[in-house]
Write a protein that holds these residues in place. Structure first.
Motif, short mmCIF file in Angstrom:
data_model
loop_
_atom_site.label_atom_id
_atom_site.label_comp_id
_atom_site.label_asym_id
_atom_site.label_seq_id
_atom_site.Cartn_x
_atom_site.Cartn_y
_atom_site.Cartn_z
N ARG A 285 0.64 -1.13 -0.07
CA ARG A 285 -0.07 -0.01 -0.18
C ARG A 285 0.87 1.40 0.05
NH1 ARG A 285 -5.33 -0.53 3.89
NH2 ARG A 285 -5.83 1.17 2.60
N GLN A 288 2.01 1.46 -3.15
CA GLN A 288 1.01 1.37 -4.31
C GLN A 288 1.30 0.38 -5.57
OE1 GLN A 288 -2.30 2.39 -4.43
NE2 GLN A 288 -1.75 2.86 -2.16
N GLU A 308 -5.39 -0.77 -4.23
CA GLU A 308 -5.92 0.08 -3.25
C GLU A 308 -7.58 0.14 -3.25
OE1 GLU A 308 -4.20 1.48 -1.11
OE2 GLU A 308 -5.89 2.31 0.16
#
Ligand code: ADP
Ligand code: ASP
Ligand code: MG
Length: 462
Positions: A285, A288, A308
């Motif tokens: 995360r 990304q 995401e």
């Protein structure tokens, strides 16, 4: 006066953000225990890596299926289980033989393992540090086998221990947390000849002591390495064709979910669903980096893409998760100390026992946790110091994951009523803290019926 609303990720940065550009040429491919469990599986993994050779793969491997359990058994009882060492060596040599690789390839590593176990035998009981060192041998062995198999198939490859590749952690043996990477991992991996085949599951602390990331931690290793090399994608190759709407081992018509969010997958893992380690989501995360879950048994299947956000979907239950054979333990505060002190005492005690406690529900003067049945005596004894303790063993916890829209099911009480009408004595466990999920608790022997019932009752969206 200006007031600030500060929202930050709850984890410390695991990787530097200085390099936001993904390297379009690197992918990380992690193969789990069953995907390297024997010679045919390893051959299949080699073919899969070969078919991605143009994308500069970095391979991360788990130990051969079952080997970590054997090693932990050996560390706990090095005298009683001494025959396991020979069986372990024989299994690996047989795999080498079937792959037509040099049968002596693993002798140095097996010799080192033998030395370590002799050390444990002499001292009588292994420390957490020694247990981690012993547990790391499964991945050390498998990485060498997979690298040799790749090289024999014409794909140049080098086995690398993550501890030598710069995967650094704190010194919390058994459940170490990574410390931020400063470019070490990328430097080490780019200097390797051919495809790096990196060990999952372990790293090393500042002093070079081997540390493990906790059971099933190779997914986490793959994510940390993916973030460190700014991979274009991290692929988790396992024995199921993606994250399913429920564990396909218990729900026959569970379906693969084509796209999921990091948050939903982290919830699923936090409930104990084996398919992905929840800690793996944070480093991905942060940078990304998309994650794909694919099957070595059907490599052409699309699997699940985890990102995401998944656009264009309504509120829905996306998956049913479960934890089997847990005890629900409630501790009630006697209010002798402030609530935050009570809670910190309880969680410190759970950490000291070293069990997976979760999900958790916190009330004003009480806290309820689910812990593995096997840990119940130790936990009850520990928690008795901080309040009145109730424990119910033989339970299972079932969680609905997603933007839980229970309206269609008549709310939580509608779900409980429907379950009870079909003969399942479900309780609302109060354990509601996982994202927006909802959990129920049922007797462990009703687990399969409950998951099947909820799977059929919730319209699970793709
Ligand atoms: P690996 O050894 O590749 O890491 P694991 O055994 O850790 O594989 O994880 C894969 C297993 O996760 C599957 O065989 C399946 O039984 C289990 N599992 C539990 N919940 C799910 C789910 N929702 N979707 C897919 N698999 C699941
Ligand atoms: N081999 C380790 C374990 O069994 C790590 C992993 O497979 O993810 O826990
Ligand atoms: Mg796994």
């Amino acid at each position: 006066m200006v007031r600030w609303a500060v929202r930050r990720p709850s984890v410390a940065p695991l990787v530097d953000r200085v390099d936001p550009l993904h390297d379009p040429l690197v992918i990380v491919m992690k193969f789990g225990g069953t995907s390297v469990g024997g010679a045919p599986a390893i051959q299949q993994a080699v073919e899969i890596v070969r078919s991605h050779a143009l994308q500069s793969p970095v391979v991360v491997v788990s130990a051969l299926a079952g080997v970590t359990d054997t090693l932990l058994g050996l560390a706990a009882d090095p005298v009683g289980r001494i025959a396991d060492v020979d069986a372990l060596a024989a299994r690996h040599r047989e795999v080498l033989g079937s792959l037509q690789l040099d049968g002596r390839l693993l002798d140095p590593v097996l010799g080192e393992l033998g030395e370590r176990l002799r050390g444990v035998r002499l001292t009588g009981e292994a420390t957490l540090q020694e247990i981690d060192a012993v547990a790391s041998y499964g991945e050390r062995l498998s990485a060498r086998v997979v690298a040799a198999a790749l090289s024999a198939a014409g794909v140049e490859a080098t086995a690398i221990d993550a501890s030598d590749a710069g995967l650094r952690t704190d010194s919390k043996f058994g459940r170490a947390r990574p410390v931020p990477d400063d470019g070490r991992i990328r430097r080490h991996l780019t200097s390797a000849a051919g495809v790096p085949v990196v060990t999952g599951f372990f790293g090393a602390d500042e002093d070079g002591n081997i540390t493990t990331l906790g059971r099933h931690g190779s997914d986490f290793s793959a994510a940390l390495i993916g973030a460190a090399v700014s991979a274009e994608e991290v692929q988790i190759w396992t024995d199921v064709a993606g994250v399913h709407t429920a564990d396909p081992r218990i729900v026959r018509n569970a379906r693969p979910i084509p796209r999921m969010s990091f948050a939903d997958v982290a919830d699923l893992g936090a409930f104990g669903s084996r398919v992905l380690h929840p800690a793996a989501m944070a480093p991905l995360r942060m940078k990304q980096i998309p994650l794909r879950v694919r099957s070595t048994r059907s490599p052409s299947a699309e699997g699940t893409l985890v990102q995401e956000r998944v656009e264009g979907r309504g509120k829905a239950v996306r998956a049913i998760a479960h934890r089997d054979n847990v005890a629900l333990i409630t501790v009630r505060s006697q209010r002798l100390v402030p609530q935050h002190t009570f809670l910190s005492d309880v969680f410190r005690a759970l950490d000291a026992v070293g069990c997976e406690a979760g999900p958790v529900a916190v009330g004003e003067a009480a806290v309820t946790v689910a812990v593995e049945d096997a840990h119940v005596d130790a936990v009850v004894e520990m928690l008795g110091k901080y309040g009145e303790v109730d424990a119910t063993v033989g339970r299972a916890v079932v969680g609905l994951i997603g933007d839980v829209a229970l309206e269609g099911l008549g709310g939580i009480s509608g779900v409980l009523d429907a379950l009870r009408r079909s003969g399942i004595p479900a309780d609302f466990s109060g354990l509601v803290t996982m994202g927006s999920g909802v959990t129920l608790s049922v007797p462990a022997d009703q687990l399969v019926a409950t998951v099947e019932f909820l799977h059929a009752a919730c319209s699970l969206e793709d």
